[in-house]
Enzyme design. Structure first.
Site, PDB file in Angstrom:
ATOM      1  N   ARG A 165      62.306  27.803  11.826  1.00 19.04           N
ATOM      2  CA  ARG A 165      60.994  28.151  12.393  1.00 19.04           C
ATOM      3  C   ARG A 165      60.510  29.429  11.730  1.00 19.04           C
ATOM      4  O   ARG A 165      61.181  30.456  11.799  1.00 19.04           O
ATOM      5  CB  ARG A 165      61.115  28.361  13.901  1.00 19.04           C
ATOM      6  CG  ARG A 165      61.333  27.079  14.676  1.00 19.04           C
ATOM      7  CD  ARG A 165      60.929  27.278  16.127  1.00 19.04           C
ATOM      8  NE  ARG A 165      61.205  26.084  16.941  1.00 19.04           N
ATOM      9  CZ  ARG A 165      60.374  25.056  17.031  1.00 19.04           C
ATOM     10  NH1 ARG A 165      59.247  25.031  16.343  1.00 19.04           N
ATOM     11  NH2 ARG A 165      60.679  24.027  17.813  1.00 19.04           N
TER      12      ARG A 165
ATOM     13  N   THR B 282      53.557  24.496  11.461  1.00 25.23           N
ATOM     14  CA  THR B 282      53.792  24.260  10.036  1.00 25.23           C
ATOM     15  C   THR B 282      52.479  23.907   9.341  1.00 25.23           C
ATOM     16  O   THR B 282      52.194  24.351   8.229  1.00 25.23           O
ATOM     17  CB  THR B 282      54.789  23.088   9.878  1.00 25.23           C
ATOM     18  OG1 THR B 282      56.016  23.479  10.481  1.00 25.23           O
ATOM     19  CG2 THR B 282      55.006  22.710   8.432  1.00 25.23           C
TER      20      THR B 282
ATOM     21  N   ASP C 288      56.292  16.046  20.126  1.00 25.06           N
ATOM     22  CA  ASP C 288      55.261  16.404  21.116  1.00 25.06           C
ATOM     23  C   ASP C 288      53.999  15.539  20.981  1.00 25.06           C
ATOM     24  O   ASP C 288      53.221  15.438  21.922  1.00 25.06           O
ATOM     25  CB  ASP C 288      54.865  17.876  20.969  1.00 25.06           C
ATOM     26  CG  ASP C 288      56.068  18.814  21.075  1.00 25.06           C
ATOM     27  OD1 ASP C 288      57.078  18.411  21.678  1.00 25.06           O
ATOM     28  OD2 ASP C 288      55.993  19.932  20.533  1.00 25.06           O
TER      29      ASP C 288
HETATM   30  O1  F6P Z   1      57.899  21.221  19.256  1.00 22.82           O
HETATM   31  C1  F6P Z   1      59.041  20.459  19.395  1.00 22.82           C
HETATM   32  C2  F6P Z   1      59.911  20.995  20.488  1.00 22.82           C
HETATM   33  O2  F6P Z   1      61.046  20.172  20.621  1.00 22.82           O
HETATM   34  C3  F6P Z   1      59.216  21.159  21.835  1.00 22.82           C
HETATM   35  O3  F6P Z   1      59.110  19.946  22.522  1.00 22.82           O
HETATM   36  C4  F6P Z   1      60.089  22.191  22.490  1.00 22.82           C
HETATM   37  O4  F6P Z   1      59.377  22.926  23.435  1.00 22.82           O
HETATM   38  C5  F6P Z   1      60.497  23.069  21.344  1.00 22.82           C
HETATM   39  O5  F6P Z   1      60.348  22.299  20.171  1.00 22.82           O
HETATM   40  C6  F6P Z   1      61.897  23.600  21.401  1.00 22.82           C
HETATM   41  O6  F6P Z   1      62.048  24.511  20.364  1.00 22.82           O
HETATM   42  P1  F6P Z   1      63.433  25.039  19.803  1.00 22.82           P
HETATM   43  O7  F6P Z   1      64.066  23.934  19.016  1.00 22.82           O
HETATM   44  O8  F6P Z   1      63.056  26.180  18.932  1.00 22.82           O
HETATM   45  O9  F6P Z   1      64.262  25.403  20.974  1.00 22.82           O
END
Ligand code: F6P
Length: 360
Positions: free
Chosen positions: A75, A119, A141
């Site tokens: 990220r 992204t 999502d």
């Molecule tokens: O955007 C995809 C997602 O899986 C969301 O549904 C969720 O809120 C988030 O990413 C979780 O993020 P991470 O993997 O950074 O915990």
């Protein structure tokens, strides 16, 4: 002349990244076997630091069924894109500049970027700065505008559906209320679809703020109908009516130490209800495992269309799907635009007509 094409996967992973890359690379090589494909590792981090691999045909073999991403991901928040690349060199090159420098140093003809909404914003910026960008929409999502579907969504719906399917038997045996919290970030697509597919009795999504007493009444109605259990599917981003105007910080404060909306709802309902309530949060399980057959087909279609756009030099586009057809949507048109569940969404309306409660 043979093209030199970069590829990267960025943001939270989702099922379908590997088959999408397989689709892109196979179609590019099928067009010209001399095409060079460079895979940047761990998303934009790899682009910033010129960390890449020359991909070979065999790298994409056997990955159609594989979840995650063979390139790795990370990220890299869009809001930090103009921050210095190195914290100890505040006046030095920015992250965005570093990405563009890598693109130019390697003399790429195109860069195919697979990722979600965040992204996409960086992809759009790179495009505006003169890089030849194609974006492929990935996220469980399903919140990316300009496409009916993002890949990963249907696979996650399948998993979330199985979770709720599994909860049914134990909920029935114990005559319990279960609250199942599903992912989806700020939108309710995943919860709406998995909730309907698994026969959830109450579906709570961010687009429709819920009132705890209404949820309670829906549970009571079921009890009066001699139904021994109830399942509530709640999206992680759902809010009750009194939380609608709170910003993220205020929301956290008001929920005290409870970060999960499912546990928050459990507390709200326990004040009203005597029945046993249990919470289930499947979390990242929803993003894991193999892509569904549907997503394999979708990503193959989108990946091939991405390769076609690269070959034709049609850049600055997201490759989406509308109905059965692939579409090329200008990035600047959709970047930063969240696709919420509309209140007149046909699936949502069908659920309402069946008597499913949305807590409003
Ligand atoms: O955007 C995809 C997602 O899986 C969301 O549904 C969720 O809120 C988030 O990413 C979780 O993020 P991470 O993997 O950074 O915990």
């Amino acid at each position: 002349m043979a093209l030199k094409v970069g590829m990267l996967t960025s943001g939270g992973d989702a099922q379908g990244l590997n088959p999408a890359m397989r689709g892109v690379s196979r179609a590019l090589w099928n067009n010209n076997p001399d095409t060079k494909i460079l895979g940047f590792l761990n998303g934009y981090h790899g682009l910033m630091h010129a960390n890449y691999r020359h991909m070979q045909d065999h790298d994409f073999s056997g990955i159609l069924t594989l979840g995650g991403t063979i390139l790795g991901t990370s990220r890299q928040s869009f809001k930090f894109v103009n921050d210095p690349l190195y914290d100890n060199q505040p006046e030095g090159i920015t992250r965005l500049e570093a990405m563009i420098q890598t693109y130019n140093d390697l003399a790429l003809d195109a860069l195919v970027i697979l990722g979600g909404g965040g992204t996409q914003k960086t992809a759009n910026l790179l495009s505006q700065k003169g890089c030849n960008i194609i974006h492929l929409p990935k996220t469980i999502d399903n919140d990316i505008s300009g496409t009916d579907l993002s890949f990963g969504f249907q696979s996650a719906v399948n998993i979330a559906t199985e979770v709720i399917d599994g909860i049914h038997s134990t909920a029935l045996s114990h005559s319990r209320v279960f609250i199942v919290e599903l992912m989806g970030n700020k939108v309710g697509w995943l919860t709406l679809h998995a909730g309907i597919a698994s026969g959830a009795d109450i579906i709570l999504i961010p687009e429709i703020p819920y009132t705890p007493i209404k949820v309670f009444q829906a549970l009571q109605t079921r009890e009066m109908e001699k139904k021994r259990f109830s399942i509530i599917a709640i999206a992680e981003g759902a809010r009750s009516i009194d939380e609608v105007d709170l910003d993220e910080y205020e929301l956290k404060e008001s929920r005290k130490s409870i970060h999960s909306v499912a546990y928050h709802l459990q507390n709200q309902l326990e004040e009203l209800l005597i029945k046993e309530i249990r919470v289930c949060v499947p979390g990242h399980f929803q993003r894991g495992g193999k892509p569904s057959a549907f997503d394999r087909v979708l990503t193959t279609k989108l990946g091939v269309e991405a390769a076609n756009a690269v070959i034709e030099g049609d850049f600055g586009k997201m490759i989406g799907v509308v109905g059965q057809k692939t579409v090329r949507v200008p990035l600047q048109k959709v970047s930063g635009v969240t696709k919420w569940v509309p209140l007149d969404d046909p699936v949502l309306l069908a659920a309402r007509e069946m008597g499913i409660s949305f807590g409003d």
